[in-house]
Write a protein that holds these residues in place. Structure first.
Motif, PDB file in Angstrom:
ATOM      1  N   GLU A   1      12.503 -18.942  -4.045  1.00 26.02           N
ATOM      2  CA  GLU A   1      11.764 -19.278  -5.269  1.00 26.02           C
ATOM      3  C   GLU A   1      11.897 -20.749  -5.658  1.00 26.02           C
ATOM      4  N   TYR A   2      13.110 -21.268  -5.601  1.00 28.58           N
ATOM      5  CA  TYR A   2      13.341 -22.651  -6.030  1.00 28.58           C
ATOM      6  C   TYR A   2      13.808 -23.546  -4.883  1.00 28.58           C
ATOM      7  N   LEU A   3      13.819 -23.031  -3.675  1.00 25.43           N
ATOM      8  CA  LEU A   3      14.435 -23.736  -2.563  1.00 25.43           C
ATOM      9  C   LEU A   3      13.774 -25.073  -2.255  1.00 25.43           C
TER      10      LEU A   3
ATOM     11  N   GLU B   1      14.038 -30.902  -2.058  1.00 21.55           N
ATOM     12  CA  GLU B   1      13.333 -32.150  -2.365  1.00 21.55           C
ATOM     13  C   GLU B   1      14.149 -33.040  -3.299  1.00 21.55           C
ATOM     14  N   SER B   2      14.964 -32.430  -4.147  1.00 21.67           N
ATOM     15  CA  SER B   2      15.786 -33.241  -5.049  1.00 21.67           C
ATOM     16  C   SER B   2      16.823 -34.051  -4.282  1.00 21.67           C
TER      17      SER B   2
ATOM     18  N   PHE C   1      11.453 -29.023   6.668  1.00 21.22           N
ATOM     19  CA  PHE C   1      11.886 -30.395   6.414  1.00 21.22           C
ATOM     20  C   PHE C   1      12.337 -31.041   7.727  1.00 21.22           C
ATOM     21  N   ASP C   2      12.608 -32.344   7.689  1.00 25.99           N
ATOM     22  CA  ASP C   2      12.956 -33.044   8.924  1.00 25.99           C
ATOM     23  C   ASP C   2      14.390 -32.772   9.364  1.00 25.99           C
TER      24      ASP C   2
ATOM     25  N   ASP D   1      19.422 -24.763  -7.974  1.00 22.81           N
ATOM     26  CA  ASP D   1      19.753 -25.952  -8.765  1.00 22.81           C
ATOM     27  C   ASP D   1      19.086 -27.178  -8.155  1.00 22.81           C
ATOM     28  N   ARG D   2      19.231 -28.309  -8.818  1.00 21.43           N
ATOM     29  CA  ARG D   2      18.638 -29.532  -8.278  1.00 21.43           C
ATOM     30  C   ARG D   2      19.470 -30.742  -8.703  1.00 21.43           C
TER      31      ARG D   2
END
Length: 302
Positions: free
Chosen positions: A15-17, A22-23, A52-53, A90-91
């Motif tokens: 959901e928030y991954l 990205e943060s 992602f890379d 979290d971020r």
């Protein structure tokens, strides 16, 4: 080898991954890697992480592990000089890694940590958490009030691995309490000012749902520290009294959630003269149920 490994443990965290990862990519500090531990998720977590890379290193556990086991599994994959954590809901804020790195690099602290902002499911800020400033031997402070937020800390990974300590696999839900309290017995910590991460508060909290497990984990932790470091009981008697009382407070909440009022009173009664707050809790247990519910929700939610 980069300077900072950021460990992300994930079980069905889709959901928030993406927002969470990205943060990290948005950090002002760039010498990092993400060590992503997929704890046998059956949602789209793996797909998101792999999109992602190469700075995101993906690993999957061989079976569904407890949080402590999964943390230990992930730490073994981290090869940097410093270790940070980020939970999948979290971020980080823009300067999280930079600030914590500057605070620990070249010091003799094992752990440096800070506060965080509380956010809701939509990312709206709903509160702030700022641990009290302290440094050096903080073991007694943490016995009285454990206030180390995992997503707002950095650890000297080289020093940690030399200590030989790891996560206790018998711990059910309080892996961080057990881990950092045991480390604080013989290592220096520092708390710095600032709200460096966004910690997501969900509508259903852990405290009441898992109160019995919280009690078990805290008692297990305290007993194990006394067995391994018996001198601490003599050196910090008041701290241990408070820590055991807090553990029994969670068991009291467990009994209360099951409408077992008599057991709730019995478990908190031995602590009523330790401090005014436990005396107040005991008195509240004799009030009408609607009054108890209102007060505990308002005042004793943590």
């Amino acid at each position: 080898m980069c300077m900072v490994s950021i460990l992300m443990n994930c079980w069905n965290g889709e959901e928030y991954l993406r927002e969470s990862i990205e943060s990290v990519f948005n950090q002002s500090f760039s010498d990092w890697e993400i060590v992503f531990i997929d704890n046998c998720s059956n949602d789209k977590s793996a797909e998101i992480a792999k999109s992602f890379d190469k700075k995101v290193k993906y690993f999957k556990t061989p079976y569904k592990m407890t949080l402590g086991e999964a943390r230990a599994f992930g730490v073994d994959k981290c090869q940097s000089q410093y270790l940070m954590y980020l939970d999948v809901d979290d971020r980080y804020r823009e300067n999280t890694v930079d600030t914590l790195f500057d605070a620990i690099h070249g010091s003799n602290y094992l752990v440096v940590y800070s506060g965080h902002r509380n956010i809701d499911s939509s990312g709206r800020i709903i509160g702030r958490y700022n641990p009290s400033s302290k440094e050096g031997n903080v073991f007694d402070n943490l016995l009285h009030q454990f206030d180390v937020p995992t997503s707002s800390l950095i650890m000297n990974l080289t020093m940690y691995k030399e200590s030989g300590q790891t996560y206790d696999k018998s711990i059910i839900v309080s892996a961080e309490y057990n881990h950092y309290l045991r480390l604080a017995v013989s290592h220096k910590f520092k708390c710095i000012k600032g709200e460096l991460t966004d910690y997501r508060i969900h509508s259903r909290g852990l405290t009441i749902e898992r109160a019995e497990d919280l009690h078990h984990d805290r008692i297990t932790t305290l007993d194990s520290i006394i067995r391994e470091y018996p001198e601490t009981l003599t050196k910090y008697p008041d701290g241990f009294k408070e820590a055991y009382a807090r553990a029994d407070y969670y068991m009291m909440r467990n009994y209360l959630s099951k409408d077992n009022l008599e057991s709730a009173r019995e478990v908190i009664k031995p602590h009523i003269f330790l401090s005014l707050k436990y005396f107040a809790v005991y008195i509240i247990l004799f009030m009408p149920s609607f009054v108890r519910s209102f007060i505990f929700k308002l005042k004793y939610s943590r």
